[in-house]
Scaffold this active site. Structure first.
Site, PDB file in Angstrom:
ATOM      1  N   ASP A   1       0.808  -1.283  -0.232  1.00 53.11           N
ATOM      2  CA  ASP A   1      -0.111   0.178  -0.151  1.00 53.11           C
ATOM      3  C   ASP A   1       0.909   1.153   0.092  1.00 53.11           C
ATOM      4  O   ASP A   1       0.276   2.468  -0.162  1.00 53.11           O
ATOM      5  CB  ASP A   1      -1.155  -0.122   1.102  1.00 53.11           C
ATOM      6  CG  ASP A   1      -0.318   0.055   2.604  1.00 53.11           C
ATOM      7  OD1 ASP A   1       0.843  -0.220   2.515  1.00 53.11           O
ATOM      8  OD2 ASP A   1      -1.210   0.025   3.540  1.00 53.11           O
ATOM      9  N   SER A   2       2.379   0.835  -0.175  1.00 50.25           N
ATOM     10  CA  SER A   2       3.310   1.937   0.053  1.00 50.25           C
ATOM     11  C   SER A   2       2.934   2.613  -1.736  1.00 50.25           C
ATOM     12  O   SER A   2       3.123   4.035  -1.924  1.00 50.25           O
ATOM     13  CB  SER A   2       4.628   1.642   0.083  1.00 50.25           C
ATOM     14  OG  SER A   2       4.817   0.532  -1.031  1.00 50.25           O
TER      15      SER A   2
ATOM     16  N   ASP B   1      -0.933  -6.227  -0.262  1.00 49.87           N
ATOM     17  CA  ASP B   1      -1.363  -5.602   1.187  1.00 49.87           C
ATOM     18  C   ASP B   1      -2.569  -5.306   1.225  1.00 49.87           C
ATOM     19  O   ASP B   1      -3.421  -4.776   0.158  1.00 49.87           O
ATOM     20  CB  ASP B   1      -0.507  -4.070   0.972  1.00 49.87           C
ATOM     21  CG  ASP B   1       0.448  -4.029   2.039  1.00 49.87           C
ATOM     22  OD1 ASP B   1       0.436  -5.076   3.022  1.00 49.87           O
ATOM     23  OD2 ASP B   1       1.370  -3.177   2.138  1.00 49.87           O
TER      24      ASP B   1
ATOM     25  N   LYS C   1      -0.839  -9.587   3.089  1.00 53.22           N
ATOM     26  CA  LYS C   1      -0.087  -9.199   4.110  1.00 53.22           C
ATOM     27  C   LYS C   1      -1.099  -7.992   4.782  1.00 53.22           C
ATOM     28  O   LYS C   1      -1.947  -7.194   4.113  1.00 53.22           O
ATOM     29  CB  LYS C   1       0.992  -8.540   4.011  1.00 53.22           C
ATOM     30  CG  LYS C   1       1.840  -7.776   5.004  1.00 53.22           C
ATOM     31  CD  LYS C   1       3.150  -7.504   4.464  1.00 53.22           C
ATOM     32  CE  LYS C   1       3.453  -6.049   3.829  1.00 53.22           C
ATOM     33  NZ  LYS C   1       2.801  -4.838   4.451  1.00 53.22           N
TER      34      LYS C   1
ATOM     35  N   GLU D   1      -1.372  -5.256   8.652  1.00 49.19           N
ATOM     36  CA  GLU D   1      -0.439  -4.950   9.616  1.00 49.19           C
ATOM     37  C   GLU D   1      -0.964  -5.123  11.030  1.00 49.19           C
ATOM     38  O   GLU D   1      -2.154  -5.039  11.320  1.00 49.19           O
ATOM     39  CB  GLU D   1      -0.194  -3.180   9.694  1.00 49.19           C
ATOM     40  CG  GLU D   1       0.300  -2.700   8.357  1.00 49.19           C
ATOM     41  CD  GLU D   1       0.598  -1.385   8.115  1.00 49.19           C
ATOM     42  OE1 GLU D   1       0.355  -0.535   9.088  1.00 49.19           O
ATOM     43  OE2 GLU D   1       1.072  -1.003   7.021  1.00 49.19           O
TER      44      GLU D   1
ATOM     45  N   GLU E   1       9.365  -3.855  10.219  1.00 45.73           N
ATOM     46  CA  GLU E   1       9.497  -2.478   9.814  1.00 45.73           C
ATOM     47  C   GLU E   1      10.260  -1.793  10.929  1.00 45.73           C
ATOM     48  O   GLU E   1       9.674  -1.380  11.873  1.00 45.73           O
ATOM     49  CB  GLU E   1       8.197  -1.997   9.196  1.00 45.73           C
ATOM     50  CG  GLU E   1       8.325  -0.525   8.699  1.00 45.73           C
ATOM     51  CD  GLU E   1       7.387  -0.183   7.391  1.00 45.73           C
ATOM     52  OE1 GLU E   1       6.893  -0.764   7.162  1.00 45.73           O
ATOM     53  OE2 GLU E   1       7.798   0.945   7.054  1.00 45.73           O
TER      54      GLU E   1
END
Ligand code: KIV
Length: 252
Positions: A40-41, A79, A107, A109, A176
Site C-alpha cells: 500500500d506504499s 497488502d 499481508k 499490519e 519494519e
C-alpha cells in the site's frame, strides 16, 4: 511457503521488492526476486498521497491485477489496506478478493491485536505474510515513522507479536524499522522467516520499496536505503532531451 522456511533454515537470504504495475513486476520477476509485494506504499510513491491511510481496496485490487499479469515465478503478495480487515469475516472477504485479483498471499499490519483476523485468513487456506514493528497505517496515531524496540516493554511486545503471528499461521513476517539487535532476537525466536525493512542485516530476508531502491521517488528517501540507481534523473534527462529535440525541429 515451505520453501521460505527452508531458506531460513539454510541461512539463504530471502529477497523482496514492491511492484504496483505490469512492467515493474515483470522486470523484478525476470531479475529473480523471491517475493513481489503490491504494497500500500503505492499510495505514497505512485498515487501522491501523504501516507498509506488514504489507499482504498479498489486501488489495491487494480494494482494487484496489473502486477499479477507480469509475474511468472515470484510469490505475489498483496497488502490489505486500512479499514478492510476490521473483523475476521471482513479480513477473509478482503483476502479472497485479492486472491481473485491474482495475489498468491496477503499481508496486513498488526500482531496480537490482529491474531483473530490472521487465523481466519490462514484457516481459509490463504497464505499470509505478517507485518509488525512500525506500522505505516497507524502513522498518524504514532506521530511519525519511529523506530521500534527502544524499551524493554516494546521488545517484549514485539516478541509476543512475532510468536503470535507464527502461531496464527503466517508463513513470514515483515519487521519494519526495528532496532537491529531486537530484529536479530526476533529472528532467532521464531521458525518463520523475518523480512526486514530498516531493521538491520540479521533478518532472514530484506524488503524495500522499489521506488526507493531505484531512485524513482527523489523527493524523499528513507535513511536506511542506499539507492542502486537514479531513475528519476534519467527521466528528467530524457524529457529535457526530447523537449530540446522537439523545439529544435527534430522529427523523432
Ligand atoms: O507497503 C509496503 O510497501 C510495505 C513494505 C514497506 C513492507 O508494506
Amino acid at each position: 511457503m515451505e520453501d521460505f522456511r527452508q531458506m531460513k533454515q539454510r541461512g539463504e537470504k530471502i529477497t523482496a521488492l514492491t511492484a504496483y504495475d505490469y512492467p515493474t513486476a515483470r522486470l523484478l520477476d525476470e531479475s529473480g526476486i523471491n517475493i513481489i509485494l503490491v504494497g500500500d506504499s503505492v499510495g505514497m510513491v505512485v498515487l501522491g498521497y501523504q501516507d498509506t491511510t488514504a489507499v482504498t481496496l479498489d486501488e489495491m485490487l487494480h494494482h494487484t491485477r496489473a502486477a499479477a499479469r507480469g509475474v511468472k515465478r515470484a510469490l505475489l503478495v498483496a497488502d490489505m489496506p486500512i479499514r478492510t480487515y476490521e473483523t475476521p469475516v471482513q479480513a477473509v472477504e478482503t483476502a479472497r478478493r485479492f486472491v481473485a485479483a491474482g495475489a498468491q498471499a496477503v499481508k496486513l499490519e498488526g500482531g496480537v491485536n490482529r491474531a483473530a483476523q490472521i487465523e481466519a485468513i490462514t484457516q481459509a487456506g490463504i497464505p499470509f505474510m505478517a507485518h509488525i514493528g512500525m506500522l505505516p497505517q497507524t502513522v498518524r496515531e504514532q506521530g511519525g515513522y519511529r523506530i521500534k524496540g527502544r524499551t524493554q516493554a516494546e521488545i517484549d511486545s514485539l516478541l509476543v507479536d512475532a510468536r503470535t503471528v507464527e502461531k496464527a499461521g503466517a508463513f513470514s513476517v515483515v519487521l519494519e524499522i526495528v532496532i537491529a539487535d531486537v530484529a536479530k532476537q526476533i529472528t532467532n525466536a521464531i521458525g518463520i522467516p523475518t523480512i526486514g525493512i530498516g531493521s538491520g542485516e540479521n533478518c532472514d530476508g530484506q524488503i524495500l520499496v522499489t521506488h526507493d531502491l531505484i531512485g524513482l521517488f527523489p523527493w524523499f528517501t528513507p535513511k536506511f536505503v542506499s539507492p542502486e540507481a537514479r531513475v528519476a534523473e534519467e527521466i528528467r534527462r530524457a524529457a529535457r532531451a526530447f523537449i530540446e529535440r522537439t523545439r529544435g525541429g527534430g522529427g523523432r
